[in-house]
Write a protein that holds these residues in place. Structure first.
Motif, PDB file in Angstrom:
ATOM      1  N   LYS A  95     -13.157  -0.865   2.199  1.00 62.27           N
ATOM      2  CA  LYS A  95     -13.069  -1.869   1.140  1.00 62.27           C
ATOM      3  C   LYS A  95     -14.270  -1.831   0.209  1.00 62.27           C
ATOM      4  N   ALA A  96     -15.420  -1.370   0.694  1.00 61.35           N
ATOM      5  CA  ALA A  96     -16.625  -1.263  -0.129  1.00 61.35           C
ATOM      6  C   ALA A  96     -16.627   0.018  -0.965  1.00 61.35           C
ATOM      7  N   SER A  97     -15.649   0.881  -0.746  1.00 60.19           N
ATOM      8  CA  SER A  97     -15.589   2.176  -1.428  1.00 60.19           C
ATOM      9  C   SER A  97     -14.651   2.133  -2.631  1.00 60.19           C
ATOM     10  N   ASP A  98     -14.970   2.967  -3.608  1.00 58.95           N
ATOM     11  CA  ASP A  98     -14.081   3.150  -4.757  1.00 58.95           C
ATOM     12  C   ASP A  98     -13.093   4.282  -4.494  1.00 58.95           C
ATOM     13  N   TRP A 135       1.346  11.946   2.569  1.00 56.59           N
ATOM     14  CA  TRP A 135       1.070  10.654   1.959  1.00 56.59           C
ATOM     15  C   TRP A 135       0.330  10.709   0.633  1.00 56.59           C
ATOM     16  N   VAL A 136      -0.542  11.682   0.452  1.00 60.61           N
ATOM     17  CA  VAL A 136      -1.339  11.736  -0.775  1.00 60.61           C
ATOM     18  C   VAL A 136      -0.529  12.394  -1.885  1.00 60.61           C
ATOM     19  N   LYS A 137      -0.352  11.660  -2.959  1.00 57.95           N
ATOM     20  CA  LYS A 137       0.391  12.145  -4.126  1.00 57.95           C
ATOM     21  C   LYS A 137      -0.602  12.311  -5.279  1.00 57.95           C
ATOM     22  N   ASP A 138      -0.839  13.578  -5.653  1.00 53.35           N
ATOM     23  CA  ASP A 138      -1.835  13.897  -6.675  1.00 53.35           C
ATOM     24  C   ASP A 138      -1.685  13.033  -7.924  1.00 53.35           C
ATOM     25  N   GLY A 139      -2.798  12.396  -8.278  1.00 58.29           N
ATOM     26  CA  GLY A 139      -2.841  11.586  -9.483  1.00 58.29           C
ATOM     27  C   GLY A 139      -2.320  10.174  -9.328  1.00 58.29           C
ATOM     28  N   GLU A 140      -1.649   9.883  -8.222  1.00 57.74           N
ATOM     29  CA  GLU A 140      -1.100   8.544  -8.011  1.00 57.74           C
ATOM     30  C   GLU A 140      -1.971   7.722  -7.064  1.00 57.74           C
ATOM     31  N   ASN A 141      -2.156   8.234  -5.832  1.00 56.38           N
ATOM     32  CA  ASN A 141      -2.934   7.495  -4.835  1.00 56.38           C
ATOM     33  C   ASN A 141      -4.106   8.339  -4.319  1.00 56.38           C
ATOM     34  N   GLY A 142      -4.349   9.466  -4.975  1.00 56.01           N
ATOM     35  CA  GLY A 142      -5.421  10.357  -4.584  1.00 56.01           C
ATOM     36  C   GLY A 142      -5.157  11.767  -5.046  1.00 56.01           C
ATOM     37  N   TYR A 143      -5.810  12.709  -4.396  1.00 55.03           N
ATOM     38  CA  TYR A 143      -5.613  14.132  -4.669  1.00 55.03           C
ATOM     39  C   TYR A 143      -5.790  14.913  -3.386  1.00 55.03           C
ATOM     40  N   GLN A 158     -13.761  11.947  -9.779  1.00 51.31           N
ATOM     41  CA  GLN A 158     -14.012  11.306 -11.069  1.00 51.31           C
ATOM     42  C   GLN A 158     -12.727  10.733 -11.663  1.00 51.31           C
ATOM     43  N   GLN A 159     -11.602  11.391 -11.434  1.00 54.86           N
ATOM     44  CA  GLN A 159     -10.321  10.864 -11.909  1.00 54.86           C
ATOM     45  C   GLN A 159      -9.949   9.576 -11.165  1.00 54.86           C
ATOM     46  N   MET A 160     -10.038   9.594  -9.849  1.00 52.70           N
ATOM     47  CA  MET A 160      -9.630   8.441  -9.046  1.00 52.70           C
ATOM     48  C   MET A 160     -10.584   7.261  -9.189  1.00 52.70           C
ATOM     49  N   ALA A 161     -11.832   7.518  -9.511  1.00 49.83           N
ATOM     50  CA  ALA A 161     -12.800   6.431  -9.691  1.00 49.83           C
ATOM     51  C   ALA A 161     -12.459   5.578 -10.907  1.00 49.83           C
ATOM     52  N   GLN A 162     -11.610   6.089 -11.776  1.00 47.32           N
ATOM     53  CA  GLN A 162     -11.243   5.378 -13.002  1.00 47.32           C
ATOM     54  C   GLN A 162      -9.990   4.516 -12.863  1.00 47.32           C
ATOM     55  N   SER A 164      -7.442   1.597 -12.354  1.00 52.62           N
ATOM     56  CA  SER A 164      -7.534   0.158 -12.620  1.00 52.62           C
ATOM     57  C   SER A 164      -7.274  -0.641 -11.341  1.00 52.62           C
ATOM     58  N   HIS A 165      -7.588  -1.911 -11.400  1.00 61.68           N
ATOM     59  CA  HIS A 165      -7.312  -2.815 -10.272  1.00 61.68           C
ATOM     60  C   HIS A 165      -5.813  -2.808  -9.951  1.00 61.68           C
ATOM     61  N   ASP A 166      -4.973  -2.838 -10.977  1.00 58.78           N
ATOM     62  CA  ASP A 166      -3.524  -2.845 -10.761  1.00 58.78           C
ATOM     63  C   ASP A 166      -3.049  -1.558 -10.093  1.00 58.78           C
ATOM     64  N   GLN A 167      -3.617  -0.427 -10.476  1.00 63.78           N
ATOM     65  CA  GLN A 167      -3.241   0.840  -9.855  1.00 63.78           C
ATOM     66  C   GLN A 167      -3.644   0.858  -8.374  1.00 63.78           C
ATOM     67  N   LYS A 168      -4.822   0.313  -8.071  1.00 61.42           N
ATOM     68  CA  LYS A 168      -5.276   0.263  -6.674  1.00 61.42           C
ATOM     69  C   LYS A 168      -4.397  -0.693  -5.874  1.00 61.42           C
ATOM     70  N   LYS A 169      -4.006  -1.789  -6.488  1.00 67.38           N
ATOM     71  CA  LYS A 169      -3.120  -2.739  -5.819  1.00 67.38           C
ATOM     72  C   LYS A 169      -1.773  -2.089  -5.509  1.00 67.38           C
ATOM     73  N   SER A 170      -1.305  -1.254  -6.408  1.00 67.64           N
ATOM     74  CA  SER A 170      -0.040  -0.542  -6.204  1.00 67.64           C
ATOM     75  C   SER A 170      -0.130   0.412  -5.004  1.00 67.64           C
ATOM     76  N   ILE A 171      -1.278   1.071  -4.845  1.00 73.78           N
ATOM     77  CA  ILE A 171      -1.491   1.953  -3.682  1.00 73.78           C
ATOM     78  C   ILE A 171      -1.348   1.141  -2.405  1.00 73.78           C
ATOM     79  N   SER A 172      -1.994  -0.010  -2.386  1.00 73.79           N
ATOM     80  CA  SER A 172      -1.950  -0.883  -1.203  1.00 73.79           C
ATOM     81  C   SER A 172      -0.533  -1.363  -0.920  1.00 73.79           C
ATOM     82  N   GLN A 173       0.155  -1.800  -1.937  1.00 71.38           N
ATOM     83  CA  GLN A 173       1.508  -2.326  -1.751  1.00 71.38           C
ATOM     84  C   GLN A 173       2.463  -1.242  -1.268  1.00 71.38           C
ATOM     85  N   HIS A 174       2.270  -0.008  -1.710  1.00 72.13           N
ATOM     86  CA  HIS A 174       3.138   1.089  -1.296  1.00 72.13           C
ATOM     87  C   HIS A 174       2.995   1.323   0.212  1.00 72.13           C
TER      88      HIS A 174
END
Length: 175
Positions: A95-98, A135-143, A158-162, A164-174
């Protein structure tokens, strides 16, 4: 971000990369050190987990952790990488990680990968591991990246660090 101040000394605006795993060559924390030397100074890493204290693998893992520490010093990354050679609260590190890093090989299921995603943290993982491919889908929830090409990891991080909050929330909900 609030939790970050409890598990490390990095600033709120730093980009923190996380990894929790037993310290052993198979988990490949050494790649994280290599990657860090190619990232800008605002990228930091928290790496935690136990290593064998006795038994037949003690010398192997002790030498491995000493190599990690030596490389951190050699690359002058002491102020950018926090190592904890003990059990840590994995969920807090995640949770402390980006971005969460999984450079391991010979991985079973990859439970930490799933836990990180459940926390809304994108994962960069070894492309050759079947569990990660599921599980990892390039560009969606990681690489998924080649462990022989740290430069690919740098770009993916560098791509994943950018995200948004909504995109990260979508990863969690999936998950």
């Amino acid at each position: 971000k609030k939790l970050r101040s409890e598990v490390c000394e990095f600033k709120e605006d730093d980009i923190v990369l996380g990894n929790v795993a037993k310290f052993m060559p198979q988990k490949n924390q050494l790649l994280i050190v290599e990657i860090m030397r190619h990232l800008p100074d605002n990228y930091k890493a928290i790496i935690g987990g136990p290593f064998v204290q006795e038994g037949p693998l003690y010398e192997r893992d002790k030498n491995y952790t000493e190599t990690i520490e030596a490389k951190i010093s050699e690359y002058a990354l002491d102020d950018r990488i926090q190592l904890t050679f003990d059990y840590v609260a994995a969920d807090q590190y995640m949770k402390a990680s980006d971005v969460y890093l999984m450079p391991a090989w010979d991985e079973g299921f990859g439970t930490p990968m799933m836990e990180a995603m459940a926390c809304g943290v994108p994962v960069i993982a070894n492309k050759d591991e079947h569990a990660f491919q599921e599980w990892v889908k390039d560009g969606e929830n990681g690489y998924l990246c080649d462990i022989e090409k740290p430069e690919d990891w740098v770009e993916a991080i560098q791509q994943m660090a950018q995200l948004s909050h909504d995109q990260k929330k979508s990863i969690s909900q999936h998950i």
